[in-house]
Design an enzyme around this catalytic site. Structure first.
Site, PDB file in Angstrom:
ATOM      1  N   GLU A   1       0.842  -1.194   0.000  1.00 14.50           N
ATOM      2  CA  GLU A   1       0.000   0.000   0.000  1.00 14.50           C
ATOM      3  C   GLU A   1       0.879   1.247   0.000  1.00 14.50           C
ATOM      4  O   GLU A   1       1.840   1.350   0.769  1.00 14.50           O
ATOM      5  CB  GLU A   1      -0.911  -0.003   1.239  1.00 14.50           C
ATOM      6  CG  GLU A   1      -1.848   1.180   1.285  1.00 14.50           C
ATOM      7  CD  GLU A   1      -2.995   0.972   2.256  1.00 14.50           C
ATOM      8  OE1 GLU A   1      -3.531  -0.164   2.313  1.00 14.50           O
ATOM      9  OE2 GLU A   1      -3.348   1.938   2.958  1.00 14.50           O
TER      10      GLU A   1
ATOM     11  N   PRO B   1       1.816  11.170  -2.188  1.00 11.74           N
ATOM     12  CA  PRO B   1       2.788  12.100  -1.592  1.00 11.74           C
ATOM     13  C   PRO B   1       2.301  13.543  -1.663  1.00 11.74           C
ATOM     14  O   PRO B   1       1.355  13.865  -2.387  1.00 11.74           O
ATOM     15  CB  PRO B   1       4.038  11.918  -2.455  1.00 11.74           C
ATOM     16  CG  PRO B   1       3.823  10.647  -3.197  1.00 11.74           C
ATOM     17  CD  PRO B   1       2.352  10.523  -3.385  1.00 11.74           C
TER      18      PRO B   1
ATOM     19  N   THR C   1      -3.787   5.062  -1.782  1.00 10.76           N
ATOM     20  CA  THR C   1      -4.808   5.587  -0.854  1.00 10.76           C
ATOM     21  C   THR C   1      -5.550   6.747  -1.503  1.00 10.76           C
ATOM     22  O   THR C   1      -5.090   7.363  -2.459  1.00 10.76           O
ATOM     23  CB  THR C   1      -4.180   6.068   0.467  1.00 10.76           C
ATOM     24  OG1 THR C   1      -3.286   7.134   0.172  1.00 10.76           O
ATOM     25  CG2 THR C   1      -3.420   4.934   1.139  1.00 10.76           C
ATOM     26  N   TRP C   2      -6.699   7.037  -0.945  1.00 11.20           N
ATOM     27  CA  TRP C   2      -7.568   8.088  -1.476  1.00 11.20           C
ATOM     28  C   TRP C   2      -7.153   9.420  -0.898  1.00 11.20           C
ATOM     29  O   TRP C   2      -6.973   9.574   0.300  1.00 11.20           O
ATOM     30  CB  TRP C   2      -9.012   7.767  -1.107  1.00 11.20           C
ATOM     31  CG  TRP C   2     -10.005   8.781  -1.608  1.00 11.20           C
ATOM     32  CD1 TRP C   2     -10.881   9.506  -0.863  1.00 11.20           C
ATOM     33  CD2 TRP C   2     -10.257   9.130  -2.972  1.00 11.20           C
ATOM     34  NE1 TRP C   2     -11.654  10.295  -1.647  1.00 11.20           N
ATOM     35  CE2 TRP C   2     -11.296  10.091  -2.973  1.00 11.20           C
ATOM     36  CE3 TRP C   2      -9.693   8.741  -4.197  1.00 11.20           C
ATOM     37  CZ2 TRP C   2     -11.793  10.664  -4.136  1.00 11.20           C
ATOM     38  CZ3 TRP C   2     -10.197   9.308  -5.350  1.00 11.20           C
ATOM     39  CH2 TRP C   2     -11.235  10.262  -5.323  1.00 11.20           C
TER      40      TRP C   2
ATOM     41  N   HIS D   1      -8.133   3.207  -3.403  1.00  8.94           N
ATOM     42  CA  HIS D   1      -8.977   3.472  -2.233  1.00  8.94           C
ATOM     43  C   HIS D   1      -9.992   4.546  -2.598  1.00  8.94           C
ATOM     44  O   HIS D   1      -9.702   5.452  -3.373  1.00  8.94           O
ATOM     45  CB  HIS D   1      -8.126   3.958  -1.056  1.00  8.94           C
ATOM     46  CG  HIS D   1      -7.252   2.881  -0.490  1.00  8.94           C
ATOM     47  ND1 HIS D   1      -6.802   2.891   0.810  1.00  8.94           N
ATOM     48  CD2 HIS D   1      -6.752   1.748  -1.035  1.00  8.94           C
ATOM     49  CE1 HIS D   1      -6.046   1.827   1.029  1.00  8.94           C
ATOM     50  NE2 HIS D   1      -5.996   1.120  -0.080  1.00  8.94           N
TER      51      HIS D   1
ATOM     52  N   TYR E   1     -11.715  -4.483  11.127  1.00  7.17           N
ATOM     53  CA  TYR E   1     -11.003  -4.144  12.359  1.00  7.17           C
ATOM     54  C   TYR E   1     -10.951  -5.362  13.265  1.00  7.17           C
ATOM     55  O   TYR E   1     -11.878  -5.577  14.047  1.00  7.17           O
ATOM     56  CB  TYR E   1     -11.704  -2.977  13.057  1.00  7.17           C
ATOM     57  CG  TYR E   1     -11.717  -1.732  12.197  1.00  7.17           C
ATOM     58  CD1 TYR E   1     -10.759  -0.747  12.389  1.00  7.17           C
ATOM     59  CD2 TYR E   1     -12.672  -1.575  11.194  1.00  7.17           C
ATOM     60  CE1 TYR E   1     -10.749   0.395  11.589  1.00  7.17           C
ATOM     61  CE2 TYR E   1     -12.664  -0.446  10.395  1.00  7.17           C
ATOM     62  CZ  TYR E   1     -11.705   0.538  10.600  1.00  7.17           C
ATOM     63  OH  TYR E   1     -11.686   1.657   9.798  1.00  7.17           O
TER      64      TYR E   1
ATOM     65  N   TYR F   1       1.609  -2.246   4.692  1.00  4.39           N
ATOM     66  CA  TYR F   1       1.552  -0.792   4.725  1.00  4.39           C
ATOM     67  C   TYR F   1       2.985  -0.285   4.607  1.00  4.39           C
ATOM     68  O   TYR F   1       3.730  -0.244   5.587  1.00  4.39           O
ATOM     69  CB  TYR F   1       0.923  -0.324   6.051  1.00  4.39           C
ATOM     70  CG  TYR F   1      -0.523  -0.739   6.187  1.00  4.39           C
ATOM     71  CD1 TYR F   1      -1.497  -0.231   5.330  1.00  4.39           C
ATOM     72  CD2 TYR F   1      -0.933  -1.639   7.173  1.00  4.39           C
ATOM     73  CE1 TYR F   1      -2.825  -0.617   5.446  1.00  4.39           C
ATOM     74  CE2 TYR F   1      -2.252  -2.025   7.293  1.00  4.39           C
ATOM     75  CZ  TYR F   1      -3.199  -1.513   6.429  1.00  4.39           C
ATOM     76  OH  TYR F   1      -4.504  -1.893   6.533  1.00  4.39           O
TER      77      TYR F   1
END
Lengths: 614, 614
Positions: free
Chosen positions: B23, B27, B54-55, B83, B152, B276
């Protein structure tokens, strides 16, 4: 390609061996034409620079010359020169002939005056002299055609003044002629002298001597008289004592003509020989052998750049044809006929003309086996069972017969490495139809496997196509699967079909559109060429053709069994019927299989191990 | 391709090694984005099953996520999962993002709810829950997208009832989610227990654990707290004593996380790890190494069937792209940009899109060297003369620097066999730009040279491209001619051009349209693939690009020489100017040459003998 350009290319290096060409005349019967095509096809392997087809002036077969020019250029891939006479010939007929030659990709015309009417009357037609015809061709087709003319080294029969015949020749050169082919002759010293005279007179286009092999004493004498040419004394001295023994005459005649040819070559005035074959093979081949020209020329291929592993067509409409399915490897006549109407040939990639519309089979069912019923019976007799047919195929593999119903072409040395395996299959009731051995990077000028531009490397995947009883396919597939599992991938690809289905019966090729290149070549400065492929769509078109061939063969035998006139003996007729039924049983009970071994690197004949226990 | 399908394919055999994914987050600066692309590009070689972007919720760089998804799919050929959060997000923005992903060939969306507003107010926007987003995606794009969801394992921060979080998860699955990616965690026993609970609750889509490598003690503690996850005692016991030594923390952290991952794998509940990366390379790579997953996975390529010797784009508009000129081998960014508007990519044969309209160079001159002026100076300093520049290239060849102005990509082991020769050339004032060694039939799954479907063989002609002083080309051509004459054919092909001409200066390739396949592969059941070629038209397009790169580089140095703020020291500025002039002199005085050795069979480095006496 023009004869003049080919001569230039072949003799750019003056030490290159003499080249040669063959002249054929139009036969009188359809079967004669078929046989001649087969002969030309074999003689292609001698690597003539070009061939001539004589002009069939009028008569029943008036457009036979055009037809033959089309076949030799398009199907046989022979550089062709068409003879054309102009006197007593309607302009329309001349123009049609020229247009047909043009359409066939023939770029060479031998422009002839033609003989005057036999009754002594004046010639009719639009042209009086060959010169007129040359002018006409040039005005109508510009520089497209290379034009040859005839010459008489011993003087023209109608013109006693030698200087005048030289002047006529010069006029024809000035009108646009590109090369000269001479009448036959035996007096070589006279010929050399005449050739020098031509040079001195300013005739600088190539002079090609017409060479008539001697096969029979009477014919030899008759032809010399008919053409009004001198027979040197040594010919008489050496041939007359043996004149009643044809075979001795042919041997001695071969020696005499070889001496003549060698003198021509040694004179440096001549670098090309034109053979009047009289549609025969033997005398010409013997003479070429004696002169050592076959072995010298077979190593050179003046068109190697364009060559393909199959016989390339010279017809311009097929210029971009780069790929053919392997199934028709030995069936160039039907393949070209069935793909004749394709607008565009697959250019580098079969995929561009996917699902090609192969011409309907009905169109030429009558000629699907290219021989008359009589010839069919004579060629392949009447196989009564699978053993008989297996033996027939073995004879073909051993080059004892030249063709099979499904193969126009003689077996070549290419298959030597798998010959024993093929024979074994046919001994065991598996009828091999087509095959090629695996080749891993053989030089592209290899005499057996080479093709394409020189200094490249060629490759082949092993290919085997055969008929096998339906009952055996489960075992066969099991054996294939076993080998594939052992190798952890589909090292062997198979496609199986039969006479009834319109699709594939079984195959481990899941993607309908997959194309397997089975012959390819890598060349300096070029893309990889992949001219022979296997794919499902064309395999289905091919199997229809193969089963139709069997049907036709069976019918010929059936008709023969009813033919009381030619088969008065009842047991013969019974055998015909039996054979007809047997051939028909193949259509019903045998499936057609093709197999490709994808591993072309390891020299393992794994394909042939599949049949051990089935 | 869908992540779910890739997982299925990779784990069809249950004994296959665990797969993994990376992931990355968007930046904050443009230069950061460029650097991340380079990092992703390197990490491609670790063979991740997919990567996540990522979004970037709103903000200045609102469509950066979409941009990055396009680059990773299209240019870098990385299977990408985008994402997407839905709360506080206008529908138009969501739909645009989905459409962009679709257009880029990205088939995977991680559908997230997104964080509630920080001020505690109610969420706005059209969707309240991830479930709503899933429904929207399915209604709008049907089954096109593979949808991931978050979970989670230690309970949702806003939902204390564990059973309820399981129920929400189940609802998301029922709405159409295809896989689960979990939050980071350190308590592996709890995780395994939770994963079992999921199964028992009927959640049967793949569960992918989110793995956060430990690189720094403080960050480790902070992240655990932020995410509300438990830190097991043994983590504290082993990390606390060394917490001030970052390097020891990283080593020990790597061991701890490796133990965690191994337990997950051993549980058989997990076959894929999601890292990650925090946009860093080292910790993730160390962890993968420790788990031995890099070596295990590098042997497997789940997309080998489609692979090419260059990085294949995953953008559907480039699906039929089968051929690229070798000149852009190390320039995928500019190549894809310049060919972006081609309607149809050469399908199997370059000839189909002859004279391709390479996109204008002006369009992206500012990014022709993909780095900022500061970075350019930092990466390559200021070469003052040919020796300096030669040394720079040698450093690149020796993998001491990762890129050059004309090469985005690191040197691979592929060139090992010609490395010494390349270094020698650069030591002698001949600047090598691009090259490949000759390969004769190496297995297609070879770890260094292999590509394409397995069980095939791949081939390469030796290729060398370089800059050489104009004054030397006559001698070079003489040497080439000598070798070609010795071999009796053009075993070496050359094309020479310079910055001024718009055509080819010199070449022994006479046919403008000739295409030389320099990389090809022969595979079971397939046509021969020939994905890399040399041809004149594209070489001209490429040389324009190369000389423009030099111009840009020279300009950067010139600007730096005028920059009193950053370069207060005059001698620095003088050197900048000197270097700028030197680079410019290459444009004027050096010609660009490419050489192909057509003989790929004999392992002779004849190309490198050309430079001995020039």
């Amino acid at each position: 390609m023009k004869v003049s350009d080919k001569l230039l290319a072949a003799h750019r290096d003056p030490s290159s061996p003499a080249t040669f060409s063959f002249e054929f005349f139009t036969p009188k019967t359809t079967q004669g034409v078929q046989n001649l095509y087969d002969r030309m096809d074999r003689m292609y392997n001698l690597n003539p620079l070009f061939i001539d087809i004589t002009w069939n002036a009028g008569g029943n077969l008036s457009n036979l010359t055009s037809e033959m020019v089309n076949i030799t250029s398009t199907v046989l891939g022979l550089e062709t020169c068409m003879h054309l006479t102009c006197t007593n010939m309607p302009l329309k007929l001349i123009d049609d002939a020229l247009q047909n030659a043009y359409n066939s990709g023939c770029q060479n015309i031998l422009a002839l005056r033609g003989d005057p009417p036999l009754d002594g009357s004046e010639s009719t037609g639009d042209f009086k002299y060959a010169k007129d015809l040359i002018n006409h061709i040039r005005s109508k087709f510009g520089d497209y055609f290379c034009i040859g003319i005839a010459a008489y080294p011993e003087g023209h029969p109608e013109e006693p003044d030698n200087l005048k015949t030289l002047e006529y020749l010069k006029q024809k050169q000035d009108a646009g002629a590109d090369f000269i082919v001479t009448q036959l002759f035996y007096d070589v010293d006279n010929f050399i002298n005449w050739a020098k005279q031509c040079k001195d007179y300013g005739i600088n286009i190539p002079i090609i001597p017409g060479i008539m092999p001697i096969s029979n004493y009477n014919a030899f004498i008759r032809r010399a008289k008919w053409n009004g040419v001198k027979i040197p004394q040594n010919f008489i001295d050496r041939l007359d004592p043996i004149k009643d023994d044809d075979s001795k005459v042919r041997d001695e005649g071969c020696l005499l003509m070889a001496e003549l040819c060698q003198k021509l070559i040694d004179s440096k005035l001549i670098n090309h020989l034109h053979f009047y074959t009289m549609n025969l093979e033997k005398s010409t081949t013997m003479l070429l052998d004696k002169l050592n020209l076959v072995s010298l020329n077979s190593k050179m291929n003046y068109e190697l750049e364009n060559s393909k592993p199959w016989r390339k067509s010279l017809n311009p409409s097929r210029e971009s044809e780069n790929v053919r399915p392997i199934f028709w490897k030995n069936r160039k006549f039907s393949y070209i006929q069935r793909t004749n109407n394709w607008d565009e040939f697959p250019n580098g990639r079969w995929g561009d003309s996917k699902s090609p519309a192969f011409g309907s089979l009905d169109m030429f069912e009558h000629e699907i086996i290219r021989h008359s019923p009589t010839k069919i019976l004579q060629l392949w007799d009447k196989p009564l069972n699978i053993n008989d047919l297996g033996k027939l195929i073995i004879n073909y593999i051993n080059n004892k017969i030249n063709c099979l119903p499904w193969s126009d072409t003689q077996v070549t040395t290419e298959i030597n490495s798998i010959k024993a395996n093929l024979i074994k299959l046919n001994e065991n009731g598996i009828l091999t139809i087509n095959s090629q051995p695996k080749i891993n990077g053989v030089k592209s000028n290899d005499p057996i496997f080479g093709w394409g531009p020189s200094n490249g490397y060629v490759y082949q995947k092993q290919y085997l196509e055969f008929l096998i009883p339906k009952s055996k396919i489960d075992n066969l597939i099991n054996n294939i699967n076993e080998i594939n599992e052992l190798n952890n991938y589909d090292i062997l690809n198979y496609i199986i079909t039969d006479s009834k289905t319109t699709t594939i019966l079984k195959s481990n090729i899941t993607d309908q559109s997959d194309v397997n290149a089975v012959t390819w070549g890598c060349f300096p400065g070029k893309e990889v060429a992949q001219p022979t492929i296997v794919e499902k769509v064309s395999f289905l078109a091919w199997k229809d053709e193969l089963y139709l061939i069997l049907k036709k063969w069976s019918n010929v035998l059936l008709n023969s069994s009813n033919d009381l006139t030619n088969q008065p003996d009842e047991s013969d007729r019974i055998n015909d019927l039996k054979s007809s039924k047997f051939i028909k049983s193949l259509i019903d009970d045998y499936v057609l299989v093709n197999l490709v071994d994808n591993d072309y690197v390891n020299q393992d004949d794994r394909i042939f191990t599949l049949f051990d226990n089935i």
